[in-house]
Design an enzyme around this catalytic site. Structure first.
Site, PDB file in Angstrom:
ATOM      1  N   GLY A  10      89.209  52.594  53.681  1.00  0.00           N
ATOM      2  CA  GLY A  10      88.718  53.464  53.377  1.00  0.00           C
ATOM      3  C   GLY A  10      89.493  54.699  52.857  1.00  0.00           C
ATOM      4  N   LEU A  37      86.068  48.069  65.281  1.00  0.00           N
ATOM      5  CA  LEU A  37      86.232  49.029  66.413  1.00  0.00           C
ATOM      6  C   LEU A  37      85.140  48.702  67.844  1.00  0.00           C
ATOM      7  CD1 LEU A  37      88.060  52.355  65.801  1.00  0.00           C
ATOM      8  CD2 LEU A  37      88.426  49.794  66.935  1.00  0.00           C
ATOM      9  N   ALA A  62      85.870  55.134  60.819  1.00  0.00           N
ATOM     10  CA  ALA A  62      84.801  56.533  61.278  1.00  0.00           C
ATOM     11  C   ALA A  62      83.787  55.760  60.630  1.00  0.00           C
ATOM     12  CB  ALA A  62      84.557  57.660  60.871  1.00  0.00           C
ATOM     13  N   THR A  64      80.383  57.409  58.782  1.00  0.00           N
ATOM     14  CA  THR A  64      81.319  58.817  57.670  1.00  0.00           C
ATOM     15  C   THR A  64      79.885  59.278  57.137  1.00  0.00           C
ATOM     16  OG1 THR A  64      82.554  57.564  56.327  1.00  0.00           O
ATOM     17  CG2 THR A  64      83.008  58.413  57.772  1.00  0.00           C
ATOM     18  N   THR A 102      87.110  65.645  62.577  1.00  0.00           N
ATOM     19  CA  THR A 102      86.072  66.662  61.411  1.00  0.00           C
ATOM     20  C   THR A 102      85.964  67.627  62.327  1.00  0.00           C
ATOM     21  OG1 THR A 102      84.240  66.590  60.507  1.00  0.00           O
ATOM     22  CG2 THR A 102      83.977  65.722  62.769  1.00  0.00           C
ATOM     23  N   TYR A 126      76.534  63.209  63.653  1.00  0.00           N
ATOM     24  CA  TYR A 126      78.335  62.499  63.296  1.00  0.00           C
ATOM     25  C   TYR A 126      78.707  63.304  63.708  1.00  0.00           C
ATOM     26  CZ  TYR A 126      82.222  62.970  60.214  1.00  0.00           C
ATOM     27  OH  TYR A 126      83.606  62.759  59.759  1.00  0.00           O
ATOM     28  N   LYS A 130      81.597  62.471  66.837  1.00  0.00           N
ATOM     29  CA  LYS A 130      83.550  62.474  66.659  1.00  0.00           C
ATOM     30  C   LYS A 130      83.561  62.991  67.515  1.00  0.00           C
ATOM     31  CE  LYS A 130      85.376  61.882  62.946  1.00  0.00           C
ATOM     32  NZ  LYS A 130      85.962  60.079  63.023  1.00  0.00           N
ATOM     33  N   TRP A 151      86.398  67.782  54.279  1.00  0.00           N
ATOM     34  CA  TRP A 151      85.731  68.096  52.933  1.00  0.00           C
ATOM     35  C   TRP A 151      87.361  66.875  52.282  1.00  0.00           C
ATOM     36  CZ3 TRP A 151      83.747  72.770  50.216  1.00  0.00           C
ATOM     37  CH2 TRP A 151      82.625  73.268  51.154  1.00  0.00           C
TER      38      TRP A 151
HETATM   39  N1  LIG Z   1      84.928  62.106  54.364  1.00  0.00           N
HETATM   40  C1  LIG Z   1      85.266  63.183  54.845  1.00  0.00           C
HETATM   41  O1  LIG Z   1      84.730  64.272  53.902  1.00  0.00           O
HETATM   42  C2  LIG Z   1      85.383  63.456  56.088  1.00  0.00           C
HETATM   43  C3  LIG Z   1      85.876  65.253  56.242  1.00  0.00           C
HETATM   44  C4  LIG Z   1      86.352  65.226  57.188  1.00  0.00           C
HETATM   45  C5  LIG Z   1      86.578  64.121  58.455  1.00  0.00           C
HETATM   46  N2  LIG Z   1      86.567  63.025  57.652  1.00  0.00           N
HETATM   47  C6  LIG Z   1      87.361  61.589  58.981  1.00  0.00           C
HETATM   48  O2  LIG Z   1      88.997  60.710  58.299  1.00  0.00           O
HETATM   49  C7  LIG Z   1      88.190  59.707  58.506  1.00  0.00           C
HETATM   50  C8  LIG Z   1      88.305  59.150  57.454  1.00  0.00           C
HETATM   51  O3  LIG Z   1      87.385  59.235  56.528  1.00  0.00           O
HETATM   52  P1  LIG Z   1      86.641  59.146  55.307  1.00  0.00           P
HETATM   53  O4  LIG Z   1      86.550  59.586  54.308  1.00  0.00           O
HETATM   54  O5  LIG Z   1      88.425  57.877  54.971  1.00  0.00           O
HETATM   55  O6  LIG Z   1      85.559  57.610  56.143  1.00  0.00           O
HETATM   56  P2  LIG Z   1      85.506  56.055  55.277  1.00  0.00           P
HETATM   57  O7  LIG Z   1      86.098  56.054  53.752  1.00  0.00           O
HETATM   58  O8  LIG Z   1      83.712  56.125  55.212  1.00  0.00           O
HETATM   59  O9  LIG Z   1      86.487  55.193  56.097  1.00  0.00           O
HETATM   60  C9  LIG Z   1      86.113  54.834  57.036  1.00  0.00           C
HETATM   61  C10 LIG Z   1      86.430  53.592  56.926  1.00  0.00           C
HETATM   62  O10 LIG Z   1      86.109  52.840  58.938  1.00  0.00           O
HETATM   63  C11 LIG Z   1      86.215  51.873  58.561  1.00  0.00           C
HETATM   64  N3  LIG Z   1      84.688  51.439  59.446  1.00  0.00           N
HETATM   65  C12 LIG Z   1      83.929  51.643  59.579  1.00  0.00           C
HETATM   66  N4  LIG Z   1      83.125  51.149  61.006  1.00  0.00           N
HETATM   67  C13 LIG Z   1      84.339  50.304  61.565  1.00  0.00           C
HETATM   68  C14 LIG Z   1      84.044  49.619  62.246  1.00  0.00           C
HETATM   69  N5  LIG Z   1      82.627  49.632  63.492  1.00  0.00           N
HETATM   70  N6  LIG Z   1      85.184  48.838  62.864  1.00  0.00           N
HETATM   71  C15 LIG Z   1      86.266  49.131  61.797  1.00  0.00           C
HETATM   72  N7  LIG Z   1      86.226  50.271  61.502  1.00  0.00           N
HETATM   73  C16 LIG Z   1      85.940  50.661  60.920  1.00  0.00           C
HETATM   74  C17 LIG Z   1      85.226  51.801  57.373  1.00  0.00           C
HETATM   75  O11 LIG Z   1      85.391  50.437  57.006  1.00  0.00           O
HETATM   76  P3  LIG Z   1      84.112  49.243  55.796  1.00  0.00           P
HETATM   77  O12 LIG Z   1      84.699  49.829  54.393  1.00  0.00           O
HETATM   78  O13 LIG Z   1      84.270  47.802  56.244  1.00  0.00           O
HETATM   79  O14 LIG Z   1      82.741  49.569  56.113  1.00  0.00           O
HETATM   80  C18 LIG Z   1      85.560  51.940  56.355  1.00  0.00           C
HETATM   81  O15 LIG Z   1      87.013  51.175  56.076  1.00  0.00           O
HETATM   82  C19 LIG Z   1      87.463  59.624  59.765  1.00  0.00           C
HETATM   83  O16 LIG Z   1      88.022  59.579  60.966  1.00  0.00           O
HETATM   84  C20 LIG Z   1      85.910  60.401  59.347  1.00  0.00           C
HETATM   85  O17 LIG Z   1      85.081  60.874  60.388  1.00  0.00           O
HETATM   86  C21 LIG Z   1      85.864  62.439  57.020  1.00  0.00           C
END
Ligand SMILES: NC(=O)c1ccc[n+]([C@@H]2O[C@H](COP(=O)([O-])OP(=O)(O)OC[C@H]3O[C@@H](n4cnc5c(N)ncnc54)[C@H](OP(=O)(O)O)[C@@H]3O)[C@@H](O)[C@H]2O)c1
Length: 297
Positions: A10, A37, A62, A64, A102, A126, A130, A151
């Site tokens: 991710g 998961l 997550a 997301t 988040t 979402y 979370k 963000w």
């Molecule tokens: N992006 C933002 O702006 C943001 C803001 C605040 C908080 N967050 C939090 O930060 C964290 C990382 O976010 P990110 O932006 O890096 O997310 P991301 O790029 O969407 O990566 C999420 C990862 O979770 C994996 N995943 C999804 N469902 C799964 C499952 N059932 N079992 C195992 N793996 C699974 C995905 O795998 P696949 O690639 O195979 O789908 C992907 O590798 C998350 O907890 C998110 O809620 C993100």
């Protein structure tokens, strides 16, 4: 330290793996193919989640898709709530967990940066899912660390600044929301905070972990494109009402890092220098064009 990273492909997870490896930790990167998961069997079968093989587990997985979650809440809750429940069932008495959450757990009605003890009230599926995940981690484990971030941007995924650069390169006129304010967070900085938490054996609890500069999406877009182009870029500012989305978003989700900072963890660089490194990495990866400025003939 021996660290298992879930969600290793991710946006955040891939930089967490890089940063931990660069610091000399023994990292086991796992993707959904290794551990899903939502499938307890894959969790139970995974030896990298057992104490004899890992000191820490960093959960970067997550669901997301903030808007899509409104259409398919059961999938969002399956991953973000049940998934954490399944994971914590395995980790109980085992490796320590750093779980990522988040700013969307807040409703955005605050007028000063949110602290960890402020009331949560997520506006959409979402954020609700979370928050439910946070509750499971806290209820099921003795010493979890929960980092709430916001963000996020990094070169390995679909991020807001990359969307802006691609839209700009496609010649689209950009109109960007100016009345939602938050803190852009570079994945490398958050990964560095995670590494410090591991190295310092940070006390359990919820911590806000995000960039320290608050701005609107509009300002973030202008600063990204100005950096990318090497010259000032001005964009049209619109309001949330002009750009309706299926999920409601907090108007103000600025979080205070004071608790983490007091624990000696403060890796946040100014947004402009984080964006500069981000753009440079995108260029090296060939994700965006090498030369954006038209040569003067
Ligand atoms: N992006 C933002 O702006 C943001 C803001 C605040 C908080 N967050 C939090 O930060 C964290 C990382 O976010 P990110 O932006 O890096 O997310 P991301 O790029 O969407 O990566 C999420 C990862 O979770 C994996 N995943 C999804 N469902 C799964 C499952 N059932 N079992 C195992 N793996 C699974 C995905 O795998 P696949 O690639 O195979 O789908 C992907 O590798 C998350 O907890 C998110 O809620 C993100």
């Amino acid at each position: 330290m021996r660290v298992t990273v879930l969600g290793a492909n991710g946006m955040l997870g891939s930089d967490v793996v890089k940063v931990l490896e660069a610091l000399g930790h023994e990292v086991k990167p796992l993707t959904r193919k290794d551990v899903d998961l939502t499938d307890p069997r894959t969790i139970n079968d995974c030896r990298w989640l057992a104490k004899k093989n890992a000191d820490w587990v960093v959960n970067c997985t997550a669901y997301t898709a903030v808007d899509k979650a409104e259409e398919e809440p059961e999938i969002a809750f399956d991953v973000n709530e049940e998934g954490v429940l399944n994971l914590c069932g395995k980790l109980s008495g085992g490796p320590r967990l750093i779980h990522i959450s988040t700013d969307f757990v807040f409703d955005g009605s605050a007028t000063a940066p949110y602290i960890e003890t402020d009331e949560t009230n997520p506006l959409g599926v979402y954020g609700q899912s979370k928050l439910a995940g946070e509750h499971y981690a806290e209820a099921m484990l003795d010493d979890p660390i929960i980092f709430r971030t916001s963000w996020l941007f990094g070169p390995a995924g679909k991020s807001f600044p990359l969307t802006m650069i691609n839209a700009h390169n496609a010649g689209r006129t950009l109109r960007v929301v100016g009345d939602q304010v938050g803190c852009p967070t570079y994945t490398v900085d958050l990964a560095t905070a995670i590494a410090s938490a591991i190295e310092e054996r940070l006390a359990p609890g919820v911590y806000h972990a995000c960039g320290t500069e608050a701005m609107s999406w509009h300002e973030f877009a202008e600063r990204t494109l100005s950096n990318y182009k090497g010259e000032a870029v001005t964009l049209e500012k619109i309001s949330t009402a002009d750009y309706p989305t299926p999920a409601k978003r907090p108007a103000y989700s600025v979080m205070s890092n004071e608790k983490l900072s007091a624990a000696g963890i403060n890796p946040w660089r100014p947004v402009d220098s984080a964006v500069e490194e981000f753009v440079e990495r995108l260029r090296r990866m060939g994700t965006v064009a090498q030369h954006s400025i038209q040569p003067k003939l």
